[in-house]
Design an enzyme around this catalytic site. Structure first.
Site, PDB file in Angstrom:
ATOM      1  N   ALA A  68       3.001   0.640  -9.574  1.00 45.26           N
ATOM      2  CA  ALA A  68       1.892   0.001 -10.286  1.00 45.26           C
ATOM      3  C   ALA A  68       0.642   0.078  -9.420  1.00 45.26           C
ATOM      4  O   ALA A  68       0.706   0.000  -8.194  1.00 45.26           O
ATOM      5  CB  ALA A  68       2.242  -1.454 -10.581  1.00 45.26           C
ATOM      6  N   LYS A  72      -3.549   1.769 -13.832  1.00 47.11           N
ATOM      7  CA  LYS A  72      -3.806   0.352 -14.091  1.00 47.11           C
ATOM      8  C   LYS A  72      -4.034   0.047 -15.569  1.00 47.11           C
ATOM      9  O   LYS A  72      -3.801  -1.072 -16.017  1.00 47.11           O
ATOM     10  CB  LYS A  72      -5.034  -0.114 -13.295  1.00 47.11           C
ATOM     11  CG  LYS A  72      -4.889  -0.013 -11.785  1.00 47.11           C
ATOM     12  CD  LYS A  72      -6.178  -0.428 -11.099  1.00 47.11           C
ATOM     13  CE  LYS A  72      -6.099  -0.226  -9.597  1.00 47.11           C
ATOM     14  NZ  LYS A  72      -5.026  -1.004  -8.987  1.00 47.11           N
ATOM     15  N   THR A  92      -1.168  -3.441 -12.940  1.00 43.19           N
ATOM     16  CA  THR A  92      -0.709  -4.704 -13.511  1.00 43.19           C
ATOM     17  C   THR A  92      -1.543  -5.051 -14.755  1.00 43.19           C
ATOM     18  O   THR A  92      -2.769  -4.942 -14.752  1.00 43.19           O
ATOM     19  CB  THR A  92      -0.792  -5.825 -12.472  1.00 43.19           C
ATOM     20  OG1 THR A  92       0.094  -5.524 -11.403  1.00 43.19           O
ATOM     21  CG2 THR A  92      -0.434  -7.179 -13.050  1.00 43.19           C
ATOM     22  N   ASN A 117      -6.967  -2.709  -0.638  1.00 37.28           N
ATOM     23  CA  ASN A 117      -7.505  -2.973  -1.971  1.00 37.28           C
ATOM     24  C   ASN A 117      -7.541  -4.462  -2.266  1.00 37.28           C
ATOM     25  O   ASN A 117      -6.668  -5.218  -1.853  1.00 37.28           O
ATOM     26  CB  ASN A 117      -6.732  -2.202  -3.051  1.00 37.28           C
ATOM     27  CG  ASN A 117      -5.679  -3.032  -3.745  1.00 37.28           C
ATOM     28  OD1 ASN A 117      -5.994  -3.854  -4.610  1.00 37.28           O
ATOM     29  ND2 ASN A 117      -4.421  -2.847  -3.367  1.00 37.28           N
ATOM     30  N   MET A 119      -8.407  -5.409  -5.654  1.00 32.62           N
ATOM     31  CA  MET A 119      -8.773  -5.142  -7.050  1.00 32.62           C
ATOM     32  C   MET A 119      -8.741  -6.381  -7.931  1.00 32.62           C
ATOM     33  O   MET A 119      -9.644  -6.610  -8.733  1.00 32.62           O
ATOM     34  CB  MET A 119      -7.843  -4.074  -7.626  1.00 32.62           C
ATOM     35  CG  MET A 119      -7.977  -2.716  -6.985  1.00 32.62           C
ATOM     36  SD  MET A 119      -9.550  -1.906  -7.344  1.00 32.62           S
ATOM     37  CE  MET A 119      -9.282  -1.363  -9.022  1.00 32.62           C
ATOM     38  N   GLY A 120      -7.674  -7.161  -7.858  1.00 27.53           N
ATOM     39  CA  GLY A 120      -7.599  -8.357  -8.693  1.00 27.53           C
ATOM     40  C   GLY A 120      -7.212  -8.103 -10.137  1.00 27.53           C
ATOM     41  O   GLY A 120      -7.717  -8.765 -11.050  1.00 27.53           O
ATOM     42  N   PHE A 121      -6.336  -7.142 -10.363  1.00 25.25           N
ATOM     43  CA  PHE A 121      -5.789  -6.861 -11.699  1.00 25.25           C
ATOM     44  C   PHE A 121      -6.845  -6.507 -12.749  1.00 25.25           C
ATOM     45  O   PHE A 121      -6.853  -7.075 -13.861  1.00 25.25           O
ATOM     46  CB  PHE A 121      -4.971  -8.043 -12.235  1.00 25.25           C
ATOM     47  CG  PHE A 121      -3.755  -8.424 -11.452  1.00 25.25           C
ATOM     48  CD1 PHE A 121      -3.189  -7.572 -10.521  1.00 25.25           C
ATOM     49  CD2 PHE A 121      -3.163  -9.667 -11.666  1.00 25.25           C
ATOM     50  CE1 PHE A 121      -2.053  -7.940  -9.801  1.00 25.25           C
ATOM     51  CE2 PHE A 121      -2.025 -10.044 -10.956  1.00 25.25           C
ATOM     52  CZ  PHE A 121      -1.471  -9.192 -10.023  1.00 25.25           C
ATOM     53  N   SER A 181       0.880 -10.074  -5.613  1.00 21.68           N
ATOM     54  CA  SER A 181      -0.409  -9.522  -5.210  1.00 21.68           C
ATOM     55  C   SER A 181      -1.181 -10.557  -4.407  1.00 21.68           C
ATOM     56  O   SER A 181      -1.225 -11.738  -4.775  1.00 21.68           O
ATOM     57  CB  SER A 181      -1.229  -9.113  -6.432  1.00 21.68           C
ATOM     58  OG  SER A 181      -2.552  -8.796  -6.045  1.00 21.68           O
ATOM     59  N   ASN A 183      -4.372 -10.587  -4.260  1.00 21.84           N
ATOM     60  CA  ASN A 183      -5.749 -10.510  -4.741  1.00 21.84           C
ATOM     61  C   ASN A 183      -6.053 -11.405  -5.935  1.00 21.84           C
ATOM     62  O   ASN A 183      -7.146 -11.322  -6.507  1.00 21.84           O
ATOM     63  CB  ASN A 183      -6.086  -9.057  -5.087  1.00 21.84           C
ATOM     64  CG  ASN A 183      -5.940  -8.155  -3.872  1.00 21.84           C
ATOM     65  OD1 ASN A 183      -6.273  -8.551  -2.764  1.00 21.84           O
ATOM     66  ND2 ASN A 183      -5.411  -6.960  -4.088  1.00 21.84           N
ATOM     67  N   THR A 184      -5.089 -12.239  -6.334  1.00 27.95           N
ATOM     68  CA  THR A 184      -5.319 -13.267  -7.351  1.00 27.95           C
ATOM     69  C   THR A 184      -4.982 -14.604  -6.718  1.00 27.95           C
ATOM     70  O   THR A 184      -3.850 -14.805  -6.258  1.00 27.95           O
ATOM     71  CB  THR A 184      -4.448 -13.035  -8.598  1.00 27.95           C
ATOM     72  OG1 THR A 184      -4.834 -11.808  -9.221  1.00 27.95           O
ATOM     73  CG2 THR A 184      -4.610 -14.168  -9.599  1.00 27.95           C
ATOM     74  N   LYS A 219       8.605  -8.288  -8.464  1.00 24.25           N
ATOM     75  CA  LYS A 219       7.974  -7.603  -7.335  1.00 24.25           C
ATOM     76  C   LYS A 219       7.598  -8.619  -6.269  1.00 24.25           C
ATOM     77  O   LYS A 219       6.902  -9.598  -6.545  1.00 24.25           O
ATOM     78  CB  LYS A 219       6.740  -6.824  -7.793  1.00 24.25           C
ATOM     79  CG  LYS A 219       6.143  -5.955  -6.687  1.00 24.25           C
ATOM     80  CD  LYS A 219       5.155  -4.939  -7.231  1.00 24.25           C
ATOM     81  CE  LYS A 219       4.710  -3.967  -6.144  1.00 24.25           C
ATOM     82  NZ  LYS A 219       3.818  -2.909  -6.675  1.00 24.25           N
ATOM     83  N   ASN A 248       5.070  -5.318  -2.152  1.00 18.81           N
ATOM     84  CA  ASN A 248       3.663  -5.212  -2.521  1.00 18.81           C
ATOM     85  C   ASN A 248       2.838  -4.993  -1.249  1.00 18.81           C
ATOM     86  O   ASN A 248       3.390  -4.750  -0.182  1.00 18.81           O
ATOM     87  CB  ASN A 248       3.230  -6.495  -3.248  1.00 18.81           C
ATOM     88  CG  ASN A 248       2.145  -6.255  -4.278  1.00 18.81           C
ATOM     89  OD1 ASN A 248       1.191  -5.520  -4.032  1.00 18.81           O
ATOM     90  ND2 ASN A 248       2.270  -6.882  -5.440  1.00 18.81           N
ATOM     91  N   GLY A 271       0.413   1.798   2.160  1.00 21.86           N
ATOM     92  CA  GLY A 271       0.554   3.057   2.864  1.00 21.86           C
ATOM     93  C   GLY A 271       1.370   2.956   4.136  1.00 21.86           C
ATOM     94  O   GLY A 271       2.193   2.048   4.298  1.00 21.86           O
TER      95      GLY A 271
END
Length: 365
Positions: A68, A72, A92, A117, A119-121, A181, A183-184, A219, A248, A271
């Site tokens: 994922a 996106k 996601t 990243n 990103m925040g979905f 994640s 990022n949320t 996840k 993740n 990575g």
């Protein structure tokens, strides 16, 4: 120097990371709709039966899939499948569409062979994605990763996941509940077993109301403690969860050599820096769940050797993201070809027979 490394070094790395990703996604989207897609698929698809894996009630032509975050918005899965991946996990996806966090929110960590990243979905929402998945044609296994919306209170998280599953389940081969994640805000707290149990109960109830059965996976974060990993593993077994996707991105910056100004940005690292921890978590989970729960290993997959190491450590499937970014469109075919050669050189009848063998073999392809 082959074409893709030259292109990456002299063109792609000069383009902001998210813009380059969007260009690649657009190209894959076009390729997925092109009459040439079937020709590309025939040229690049994994065809050695030694690579085939039975898991989650499905037959995967290769254990190497797309994590994922690559697709996106569910616009590129057909093109990705044509490149030779054994499966694609889109998302996601959240119940309502959202723009994600402010830009810039993706940075390359070239020195570390990684990405950062935040990103925040960002995604168009479950209804739109369901429409895109409903139009897919041909074979290929596509799973859907679902998450909590940014503005949804944690107390309402279970209902939010259920709302996404209500729209998407009919078009997904499997469903991944993303509670990991970074990022949320607050999302990772949902990995606590009491929260996670409620989410799984709601999702299962929704599947039952739809009259559907779908493999359900969770996840996890690499930043969980060993005790927390054990608790989630035990819940997965007790709850009949089909699989655990591990891991993740990490919030750790330990040992990274990239520019400090970049590393000071928020977000999760993916990575090569994740490789040691991803393997460590995989081994611990496999020791805990054995063959009762399928393990999907993510994080630092760059080579056929990395895939091999994850398989013998207990993974049934693996996924790539950052390795694909740096490896280019022929990366999945290279991995599949080298893996098939390794299986035959080892005298095994299939790669799946080596799951959990924990005897790494380095026979050259």
């Amino acid at each position: 120097m082959s074409l893709y490394p030259f292109l990456f070094e002299h063109v792609l790395r000069r383009i902001p990371a998210e813009a380059a990703h969007r260009l690649a996604a657009a190209a894959l989207g076009v390729a997925g709709r092109s009459p040439l897609r079937e020709l590309v698929r025939r040229l690049l698809a994994p065809r050695d039966p030694a690579l085939a894996v039975e898991a989650l009630g499905l037959r995967f032509p290769s254990p190497v899939g797309v994590a994922a975050g690559v697709d996106k918005e569910a616009t590129s899965f057909a093109g990705l499948g044509a490149l030779g991946f054994g499966f694609v996990e889109v998302g996601t996806i959240t119940a309502e569409g959202q723009p994600g966090n402010p830009k810039p929110r993706v940075w390359r960590l070239i020195e570390d062979r990684g990405l950062l990243n935040a990103m925040g979905f960002p995604n168009p929402g479950a209804v739109t994605v369901a429409g895109r998945l409903a139009r897919r044609r041909g074979g290929g296994i596509v799973g859907v990763n679902v998450g909590k919306g940014k503005d949804t209170p944690l107390a309402d998280a279970a209902a939010d996941y259920r709302a996404s599953v209500r729209e998407l389940a009919a078009f997904a081969d499997f469903i991944v509940v993303n509670v990991s994640s970074p990022n949320t805000a607050g999302l990772r707290s949902l990995q606590a077993v009491d929260h996670l149990r409620r989410i799984l109960d709601e999702v299962r109830a929704e599947l039952a109301s739809l009259g559907l059965t779908r493999p359900l996976l969770v996840k996890l974060s690499p930043d969980l403690t060993d005790d927390e990993l054990d608790e989630v593993a035990d819940l997965a077994v007790a709850h009949g969860v089909a699989g655990i996707v591990t891991v993740n991105t990490t919030t750790s910056r330990a040992g990274l050599a990239s520019e400090p100004a970049i590393l000071a940005n928020p977000g999760g690292v993916s990575g090569a820096p994740l490789k040691p921890r991803a393997l460590e978590v995989l081994r611990r989970l496999h020791a805990r769940v054995g063959s009762q729960v399928a393990l999907v290993s993510v994080g630092g997959i760059e080579s056929a050797q990395d895939v091999w190491d994850r398989i013998v450590a207990g993974a049934t499937l693996v996924q790539g993201y950052t390795g694909f970014v740096y490896g280019g469109p022929l990366w999945p075919k290279r991995l599949n070809d080298e893996l098939a050669a390794r299986v035959h050189a080892a005298g095994a009848h299939s790669l799946q027979a080596l799951v959990g063998a924990e005897t790494p073999m380095t026979t050259a392809a």
